[in-house]
Write a protein that holds these residues in place. Structure first.
Motif, PDB file in Angstrom:
ATOM      1  N   LEU A  35       0.839  -1.201   0.000  1.00 27.82           N
ATOM      2  CA  LEU A  35       0.000   0.000   0.000  1.00 27.82           C
ATOM      3  C   LEU A  35       0.866   1.240   0.000  1.00 27.82           C
ATOM      4  N   HIS A  36       0.677   2.126  -0.995  1.00 25.65           N
ATOM      5  CA  HIS A  36       1.331   3.435  -0.957  1.00 25.65           C
ATOM      6  C   HIS A  36       0.547   4.452  -1.753  1.00 25.65           C
ATOM      7  N   GLU A  37       0.829   5.731  -1.488  1.00 19.89           N
ATOM      8  CA  GLU A  37       0.085   6.831  -2.097  1.00 19.89           C
ATOM      9  C   GLU A  37       0.555   7.138  -3.512  1.00 19.89           C
ATOM     10  N   ALA A  38       1.807   6.872  -3.827  1.00 23.70           N
ATOM     11  CA  ALA A  38       2.362   7.192  -5.146  1.00 23.70           C
ATOM     12  C   ALA A  38       1.693   6.355  -6.231  1.00 23.70           C
ATOM     13  N   THR A  39       1.928   6.732  -7.483  1.00 19.75           N
ATOM     14  CA  THR A  39       1.333   6.024  -8.605  1.00 19.75           C
ATOM     15  C   THR A  39       1.771   4.563  -8.648  1.00 19.75           C
ATOM     16  N   LEU A  40       0.975   3.742  -9.339  1.00 17.82           N
ATOM     17  CA  LEU A  40       1.202   2.297  -9.375  1.00 17.82           C
ATOM     18  C   LEU A  40       2.462   1.925 -10.156  1.00 17.82           C
ATOM     19  N   THR A  41       2.539   2.366 -11.411  1.00 22.10           N
ATOM     20  CA  THR A  41       3.593   1.904 -12.309  1.00 22.10           C
ATOM     21  C   THR A  41       4.963   2.402 -11.852  1.00 22.10           C
ATOM     22  N   SER A  42       5.877   1.474 -11.631  1.00 28.71           N
ATOM     23  CA  SER A  42       7.242   1.764 -11.195  1.00 28.71           C
ATOM     24  C   SER A  42       7.290   2.425  -9.824  1.00 28.71           C
ATOM     25  N   GLY A  43       6.213   2.354  -9.063  1.00 26.45           N
ATOM     26  CA  GLY A  43       6.249   2.824  -7.683  1.00 26.45           C
ATOM     27  C   GLY A  43       7.096   1.895  -6.836  1.00 26.45           C
ATOM     28  N   PHE A  44       7.409   2.328  -5.609  1.00 25.59           N
ATOM     29  CA  PHE A  44       8.248   1.499  -4.755  1.00 25.59           C
ATOM     30  C   PHE A  44       7.569   0.179  -4.424  1.00 25.59           C
ATOM     31  N   GLY A  45       6.257   0.132  -4.513  1.00 26.65           N
ATOM     32  CA  GLY A  45       5.535  -1.112  -4.283  1.00 26.65           C
ATOM     33  C   GLY A  45       5.902  -2.210  -5.256  1.00 26.65           C
ATOM     34  N   ALA A  46       6.322  -1.845  -6.466  1.00 25.96           N
ATOM     35  CA  ALA A  46       6.734  -2.861  -7.434  1.00 25.96           C
ATOM     36  C   ALA A  46       7.975  -3.598  -6.937  1.00 25.96           C
ATOM     37  N   GLU A  47       8.908  -2.864  -6.348  1.00 27.73           N
ATOM     38  CA  GLU A  47      10.107  -3.497  -5.780  1.00 27.73           C
ATOM     39  C   GLU A  47       9.732  -4.387  -4.602  1.00 27.73           C
ATOM     40  N   LEU A  48       8.822  -3.902  -3.762  1.00 30.79           N
ATOM     41  CA  LEU A  48       8.396  -4.700  -2.614  1.00 30.79           C
ATOM     42  C   LEU A  48       7.715  -5.988  -3.073  1.00 30.79           C
ATOM     43  N   ALA A  49       6.844  -5.886  -4.073  1.00 28.66           N
ATOM     44  CA  ALA A  49       6.158  -7.073  -4.569  1.00 28.66           C
ATOM     45  C   ALA A  49       7.148  -8.080  -5.159  1.00 28.66           C
ATOM     46  N   ALA A  50       8.153  -7.582  -5.877  1.00 27.85           N
ATOM     47  CA  ALA A  50       9.156  -8.477  -6.458  1.00 27.85           C
ATOM     48  C   ALA A  50       9.946  -9.192  -5.361  1.00 27.85           C
ATOM     49  N   LEU A  51      10.285  -8.485  -4.312  1.00 31.64           N
ATOM     50  CA  LEU A  51      11.042  -9.097  -3.214  1.00 31.64           C
ATOM     51  C   LEU A  51      10.203 -10.146  -2.481  1.00 31.64           C
ATOM     52  N   VAL A  52       8.922  -9.838  -2.264  1.00 32.50           N
ATOM     53  CA  VAL A  52       8.051 -10.821  -1.615  1.00 32.50           C
ATOM     54  C   VAL A  52       7.921 -12.068  -2.482  1.00 32.50           C
ATOM     55  N   GLN A  53       7.750 -11.874  -3.784  1.00 34.09           N
ATOM     56  CA  GLN A  53       7.655 -13.021  -4.691  1.00 34.09           C
ATOM     57  C   GLN A  53       8.939 -13.854  -4.657  1.00 34.09           C
ATOM     58  N   GLN A  54      10.071 -13.182  -4.622  1.00 34.73           N
ATOM     59  CA  GLN A  54      11.356 -13.889  -4.643  1.00 34.73           C
ATOM     60  C   GLN A  54      11.598 -14.668  -3.356  1.00 34.73           C
TER      61      GLN A  54
END
Length: 338
Positions: free
Chosen positions: A273-292
Motif C-alpha cells: 500500500l502506498h500513495e504514489a502512482t502504481l507503475t514503477s512505484g516502490f511497491g513494485a520493488e516490494l512485490a518483487a522481493l516478496v515473490q522472490q
C-alpha cells in the motif's frame, strides 16, 4: 515524554541535533527568520544565529549543491526543499554528486547531509505541491530514504539521519504534520479531521535506519506500507475486521526485508500500500522481493493498492488517495483468492 505534532517533533530533532553538534547547519527557502512554510524550523534562527539557520535563495540546485560542499568540508547540513515537487532542479546534484561522493573518492570524502522534503497530498496543494517521488530516490545507490508515520518516529529517525555519514532523503508526509488525519474517512471532514499528538521522548534519542515497525500483529494477511498509508491501513483493518498484520517500513532504503519475509511467511498473503502512482512505484520493488523470498508461502497473488497512474488530479484528490474503502475491497478480495 511530551505530546507533540510531527512538526514539533521535527523541530525538536533539529534543535537537539544543533545543540549537540556545532557542525549541524539548517537552511532552505524561508526556514530562517520565518521558520519554514510549515513552521518546522520556527525559533531555530533566534536560538542558534544566522550562521547556523538561514534562508537560501529560491534555487533548489543551489541549496543541495552548497550542502554537498559543506558536507564534504566536514559540516552536517540539513536542508529543506519546501515541497518534494520542487526537488527536480536539484536531482542531478543529488544523484550525480551526493550519492556518489563516497564511492568516486574511494572513501576520502563522505556526504553527511539530510534533505528534508514535505511529500504527498491532502492539503489541496494541486499538482505541484502534492507528489510522492520516493521511488526516484530508492532507485539510486548511495542514498538512504526515510518516510516516518508518526511524531516519535519522525524525531528519532531525523536525528539518526543527521548523524549518518551518508546522504539521507527525509520525506515528511504533509497530511501527518499536525496529527494523524481520521483514517476512517475517504473524504476530509476538515483539512485535518482529527488532531492527535504523539508521545515523544524529550532530548536525544535515535531510531535506527533500516528497521521496520509492526504496527499491528495479525495472521491472515500482511500489509506493507509507510507514511500516511499506515493510518489508512489501520482504519481499513478496523472496518473490515480482517486479522491483518501491518508493517510500517519507516525506512525504504535500507529496507528491513527480514521483517517483511517473516510476516508474509506467517500470513501467506501480502498487500503493498502506498500513495504514489502504481507503475514503477516502490511497491513494485516490494512485490518483487516478496515473490522472490516468499513464493512457497504465498496462498494468493500479491496485491498493490496505490494512487492512480495519472498526473496528480487536483479536483479528484481524495479519490486519488488509496483510502480505507479501496484497501478494504483489496483485503476482502485477497482473503477470497486461492
Amino acid at each position: 515524554m511530551a505530546r507533540m505534532t510531527m512538526i514539533e517533533a521535527i523541530r525538536s530533532a533539529l534543535d537537539v541535533s544543533m545543540g549537540r553538534d556545532d557542525n549541524v547547519v539548517v537552511y532552505g527557502e524561508d526556514v530562517g527568520y520565518f521558520g519554514g512554510v510549515f513552521r518546522c524550523t520556527h525559533g531555530l534562527q533566534q536560538k542558534y544565529g544566522v550562521n547556523r539557520c538561514f534562508d537560501a535563495p529560491i534555487s533548489e540546485l543551489g541549496i543541495v549543491g552548497t550542502a554537498i560542499g559543506m558536507a564534504a568540508y566536514g559540516l552536517r547540513p540539513c536542508v529543506e526543499i519546501q515541497f518534494a515537487d520542487y526537488m527536480y532542479p536539484a536531482y542531478d546534484q543529488i544523484v550525480s554528486e551526493a550519492a556518489r561522493l563516497r564511492y568516486r573518492s574511494a572513501g576520502d570524502f563522505t556526504c553527511p547531509m539530510v534533505i528534508r522534503m514535505p511529500t504527498g497530498g491532502g492539503i489541496f496543494g494541486g499538482q505541484t505541491h502534492s507528489q510522492s517521488p520516493e521511488a526516484l530516490f530508492t532507485h539510486v545507490s548511495g542514498l538512504k530514504t526515510v518516510v516516518p508515520s508518526n511524531p516519535r518516529d519522525a524525531k528519532g529517525l531525523l536525528i539518526s539521519a543527521i548523524e549518518d555519514p551518508d546522504p539521507v532523503i527525509f520525506l515528511e508526509p504533509k497530511r501527518l504534520y499536525n496529527g494523524p488525519f481520521d483514517g476512517h474517512h475517504d473524504r476530509p471532514v476538515t483539512p485535518w479531521s482529527k488532531h492527535e499528538l504523539g508521545e515523544v521522548e524529550e532530548g536525544h534519542y535515535t531510531i535506527p535506519l533500516g528497521k521496520a515497525a509492526i504496527r499491528r500483529e495479525g495472521s491472515a494477511v500482511t500489509i506493507v506500507t509507510y507514511g500516511t498509508m499506515v493510518h489508512v491501513a489501520q482504519a481499513a483493518v478496523e472496518e473490515t475486521g480482517i486479522d491483518a498484520e501491518i508493517i510500517d517500513l519507516r525506512t525504504l532504503l535500507p529496507l528491513d526485508l527480514d521483517a517483511i519475509v517473516a510476516s508474509v511467511s506467517k500470513t501467506g498473503r501480502c498487500i503493498v500500500l502506498h500513495e504514489a502512482t502504481l507503475t514503477s512505484g516502490f511497491g513494485a520493488e516490494l512485490a518483487a522481493l516478496v515473490q522472490q523470498h516468499c513464493f512457497y508461502h504465498l496462498e494468493a497473488p500479491i496485491m498493490r493498492v496505490t494512487g492512480w497512474d495519472t498526473p496528480y488530479p487536483h479536483a479528484q484528490e481524495w479519490d486519488y488517495f488509496p483510502g480505507p474503502a479501496r484497501l478494504g475491497r483489496a483485503l476482502r478480495d485477497i482473503m477470497e483468492a486461492r
